[in-house]
Design a protein around this motif. Structure first.
Motif, PDB file in Angstrom:
ATOM      1  N   TYR A   1     -25.176  37.183 -68.810  1.00  0.00           N
ATOM      2  CA  TYR A   1     -24.348  35.977 -68.755  1.00  0.00           C
ATOM      3  C   TYR A   1     -22.990  36.209 -69.412  1.00  0.00           C
ATOM      4  O   TYR A   1     -21.960  35.728 -68.922  1.00  0.00           O
ATOM      5  N   VAL A   2     -22.961  36.921 -70.522  1.00  0.00           N
ATOM      6  CA  VAL A   2     -21.701  37.205 -71.221  1.00  0.00           C
ATOM      7  C   VAL A   2     -20.770  38.016 -70.323  1.00  0.00           C
ATOM      8  O   VAL A   2     -19.588  37.700 -70.185  1.00  0.00           O
ATOM      9  N   VAL A   3     -21.304  39.055 -69.688  1.00  0.00           N
ATOM     10  CA  VAL A   3     -20.494  39.890 -68.802  1.00  0.00           C
ATOM     11  C   VAL A   3     -19.989  39.074 -67.619  1.00  0.00           C
ATOM     12  O   VAL A   3     -18.822  39.156 -67.233  1.00  0.00           O
TER      13      VAL A   3
ATOM     14  N   VAL B   1     -19.459  35.782 -67.398  1.00  0.00           N
ATOM     15  CA  VAL B   1     -18.434  34.833 -67.844  1.00  0.00           C
ATOM     16  C   VAL B   1     -17.135  35.562 -68.174  1.00  0.00           C
ATOM     17  O   VAL B   1     -16.046  35.091 -67.830  1.00  0.00           O
ATOM     18  N   LEU B   2     -17.226  36.723 -68.815  1.00  0.00           N
ATOM     19  CA  LEU B   2     -16.015  37.490 -69.129  1.00  0.00           C
ATOM     20  C   LEU B   2     -15.278  37.920 -67.863  1.00  0.00           C
ATOM     21  O   LEU B   2     -14.043  37.867 -67.813  1.00  0.00           O
ATOM     22  N   LEU B   3     -16.003  38.334 -66.838  1.00  0.00           N
ATOM     23  CA  LEU B   3     -15.361  38.708 -65.578  1.00  0.00           C
ATOM     24  C   LEU B   3     -14.670  37.513 -64.928  1.00  0.00           C
ATOM     25  O   LEU B   3     -13.556  37.637 -64.411  1.00  0.00           O
TER      26      LEU B   3
ATOM     27  N   VAL C   1     -13.504  34.804 -66.510  1.00  0.00           N
ATOM     28  CA  VAL C   1     -12.359  34.451 -67.346  1.00  0.00           C
ATOM     29  C   VAL C   1     -11.220  35.446 -67.146  1.00  0.00           C
ATOM     30  O   VAL C   1     -10.052  35.052 -67.040  1.00  0.00           O
ATOM     31  N   LEU C   2     -11.535  36.723 -67.074  1.00  0.00           N
ATOM     32  CA  LEU C   2     -10.509  37.740 -66.854  1.00  0.00           C
ATOM     33  C   LEU C   2      -9.837  37.555 -65.496  1.00  0.00           C
ATOM     34  O   LEU C   2      -8.607  37.624 -65.390  1.00  0.00           O
ATOM     35  N   SER C   3     -10.620  37.287 -64.479  1.00  0.00           N
ATOM     36  CA  SER C   3     -10.058  37.055 -63.155  1.00  0.00           C
ATOM     37  C   SER C   3      -9.158  35.818 -63.142  1.00  0.00           C
ATOM     38  O   SER C   3      -8.073  35.831 -62.553  1.00  0.00           O
TER      39      SER C   3
END
Length: 78
Positions: free
Chosen positions: A29-31, A33-35, A37-39
């Motif tokens: 889930y962390v990965v 969400v980070l992807l 947010v980064l996008s």
């Protein structure tokens, strides 16, 4: 020569075997969400940086100046 026909029922799983259900862990889930947010951050940065200076054709078609690698990666991702 005769053709063998099987009349037995399909094999069912025995009670000793179990089909495992995989679930997402916290790290997954962390990965994810980070992807996202980064996008979103990259999109907002480029939208705000060049707002009003580009035509719709330039934004949608990259002014037809994109190289082969970015186009191939985009097609691969979709």
């Amino acid at each position: 020569m005769s053709v063998g026909v099987s009349t037995s029922a399909p094999l069912s799983p025995t009670s000793g075997t179990s089909v495992g259900m995989s679930t997402f862990s916290i790290m997954d889930y962390v990965v994810f969400v980070l992807l996202l947010v980064l996008s979103l951050a990259i999109g907002l940065y480029h939208a705000c940086r060049g707002w009003g200076r580009h035509t719709v054709g330039e934004l949608l078609m990259a002014d037809r100046k994109m190289g082969c690698l970015p186009v191939a990666l985009s097609l691969l991702a979709t």
